[in-house]
Design an enzyme around this catalytic site. Structure first.
Site, short mmCIF file in Angstrom:
data_model
loop_
_atom_site.label_atom_id
_atom_site.label_comp_id
_atom_site.label_asym_id
_atom_site.label_seq_id
_atom_site.Cartn_x
_atom_site.Cartn_y
_atom_site.Cartn_z
N ARG A 147 0.86 -1.20 0.00
CA ARG A 147 0.00 0.00 0.00
C ARG A 147 0.90 1.25 0.00
O ARG A 147 1.70 1.42 0.91
CB ARG A 147 -0.94 0.00 1.21
CG ARG A 147 -1.89 -1.20 1.21
CD ARG A 147 -3.08 -0.99 2.11
NE ARG A 147 -4.05 -0.08 1.53
CZ ARG A 147 -5.07 0.42 2.21
NH1 ARG A 147 -5.25 0.12 3.47
NH2 ARG A 147 -5.93 1.24 1.62
N ASP A 189 -3.46 9.41 6.59
CA ASP A 189 -2.52 8.39 6.10
C ASP A 189 -1.15 8.99 5.83
O ASP A 189 -0.14 8.30 5.90
CB ASP A 189 -3.06 7.72 4.84
CG ASP A 189 -4.20 6.80 5.23
OD1 ASP A 189 -5.34 7.28 5.36
OD2 ASP A 189 -3.92 5.61 5.48
N LYS A 234 -8.74 8.79 3.79
CA LYS A 234 -9.70 8.01 2.99
C LYS A 234 -10.47 8.89 2.01
O LYS A 234 -10.90 9.99 2.37
CB LYS A 234 -10.65 7.28 3.95
CG LYS A 234 -11.73 6.44 3.31
CD LYS A 234 -11.21 5.45 2.31
CE LYS A 234 -10.12 4.54 2.84
NZ LYS A 234 -9.41 3.77 1.78
#
Ligand code: MRU
Length: 350
Positions: A93, A241, A252
Site C-alpha cells: 500500500r 494516512d 480516505k
C-alpha cells in the site's frame, strides 16, 4: 478507556490479526506465519489503517528474516535482504507513510547492530515490533488526552472512514478523544460516514463505537451536508494516512469533501495524527502517492453486481485535503494550529 478490541498481537510464534474484511458479522483471527501472508493481509485490508499496517509490517519484517539460515548469511547480506523485504512490504500500500516508516525503522535497527549474530538480531527485531504495539497505544492515548480538550459535553462529532482502535494497535487516533471523553463521563455522540466503497465507516467505526457503548449514528457519505446544515454536527475529526510539511494530508477518499462541507458550515475540522504519519520530506500534498484499487470494489461492492459490464471506473482509495481546511492537527505532542509549515516542523525540533 473503553475496553477496545486487541485485534493485532504477537502470539508465541506468529502474528494474530483480526480479519477486518469480515467485520462486523464475523470475528475471525488469522495466524500470519510468513512475510507473504503479512503482505497479503495488508494488501486486501485484513489489517488496515495507517498505524496498524505499520505495526503489522514490522512483524512482517521479522517473519521474513527469521526464515534465513543464519549460517549462510553475512551481516551485510542480511541488511540487503532486510531492505528487499522492506520494499516488498511497502509495495502492498503506497499512501500511508507509516508502512514505510515502520519497515525502515527495522532496517535501521539492523544496521545499528552489525556485531550481533543473526539469532540475536532476530530477537532484537521481534522485541522492537512488540514494543511498537505499546508505543502506538501510548501515542494514541496521548492524542486522546489532547483531543478531548476540544470537546464539550454533549458534542456531536462527525468522522469519516475508521481511524479508531481497529486502525491502530488498539486505541485509535480520531476516535481516541471520544474514548477519552467517555472515560471522563462526558456525553459525546458520533455520526459515522459509511465510507464508500469499502464501508470502513459502517463495518468498522459503527461496530467499534457501538461495542464501546458510544452513541453512534450511521449515515451514507452523501448525507453529511444535510446533517451539517441541520446543525447536528459540532466538529469533525478524521485520521490521516500521510501529512505533508505544509499541513496538507491524505486520508480516505471522501475526506476532502467533508472538509469543504465543514468550512461551508463553519464547523471546526480536525485531523488526528501521530508524528509517524507526518512526512516532512514532502512539501505538499500533491506529492503524496495515491493508491488506486480495483474496479470491482465499486462495481461489485455489495456482494452483487451494481454497475453495467465493462463500465469505466476510477477508484482512488485516498484524497488530499489542502491545509487551508484544517482547523488543527491533534498529535501526541499536543494540538497544532496554523501556520502549519512552522508549527509542524517545531514538532520535529526544527
Ligand atoms: O484504506 P484504509 O481503511 O486503510 O484507510 C484508512 C484511513 O483512511 C484512516 O482514516 C487512516 O489510515 C487513519 S488511521 C488512524
Amino acid at each position: 478507556m473503553a475496553e477496545l478490541i486487541e485485534h493485532l498481537r504477537w502470539d508465541e510464534d506468529c502474528l494474530l490479526l483480526l480479519d477486518q474484511t469480515l467485520l462486523p458479522t464475523k470475528t475471525d483471527f488469522l495466524k500470519i506465519n510468513c512475510i507473504e501472508e503479512c503482505w497479503e493481509a495488508i494488501k486486501v485490508l485484513r489489517v488496515r489503517g495507517a498505524p496498524a499496517i505499520g505495526v503489522a509490517a514490522a512483524f512482517g519484517m521479522y517473519l521474513g528474516l527469521r526464515t534465513l539460515n543464519s549460517a549462510d548469511w553475512s551481516a551485510s547480506e542480511f541488511v540487503e535482504e532486510a531492505r528487499k523485504n522492506a520494499d516488498y512490504l511497502s509495495s502492498a500500500r503506497p499512501t500511508a507513510v507509516n508502512l514505510r516508516w515502520a519497515v525502515d525503522r527495522i532496517v535501521r535497527l539492523i544496521e545499528a547492530h552489525p556485531k550481533e549474530t543473526i539469532p540475536q538480531i532476530l530477537d532484537i527485531i521481534k522485541a522492537e515490533a512488540i514494543s511498537m504495539i505499546a508505543e502506538d497505544n501510548e501515542v494514541c492515548k496521548a492524542i486522546g488526552r489532547h483531543g478531548v480538550t476540544l470537546l464539550k459535553d454533549g458534542a456531536m462529532v462527525l468522522t469519516h472512514c475508521n481511524a479508531g482502535g481497529l486502525a491502530t494497535a488498539r486505541y485509535g487516533t480520531a476516535l481516541s478523544p471520544i474514548y477519552a471523553a467517555q472515560e471522563k463521563g462526558m456525553r459525546v455522540g458520533v455520526f459515522a460516514d459509511e465510507t464508500r466503497p469499502l464501508l470502513q465507516g459502517s463495518r468498522l467505526t459503527a461496530y467499534e463505537l457501538q461495542r464501546a457503548g458510544i452513541p453512534v449514528t450511521l449515515i451514507c457519505d452523501n448525507m453529511a451536508a444535510m446533517v451539517m446544515a441541520q446543525k447536528k454536527v459540532d466538529l469533525v475529526i478524521v485520521g490521516a494516512d500521510r501529512v505533508t510539511a505544509n499541513g496538507d494530508f491524505a486520508n480516505k477518499i471522501g475526506t476532502y469533501g467533508v472538509a469543504i462541507l465543514a468550512k461551508e458550515h463553519g464547523i471546526p475540522f480536525y485531523c488526528a495524527t501521530p508524528l509517524s504519519t507526518i512526512d516532512m520530506s514532502l512539501a505538499h500534498g500533491g506529492s503524496i502517492p495515491i493508491e488506486e484499487r480495483k474496479s470491482e470494489e465499486i462495481t461489485h461492492g455489495f456482494g452483487r453486481q451494481t454497475a453495467p459490464d465493462g463500465i469505466n471506473v476510477f477508484n482512488p482509495a485516498f484524497d488530499v485535503t489542502p491545509h487551508r481546511y484544517v482547523t488543527a492537527f491533534i498529535t501526541e505532542r499536543g494540538v497544532v494550529k496554523p501556520p502549519f509549515e512552522k508549527n509542524l516542523s517545531l514538532l520535529f525540533g526544527s
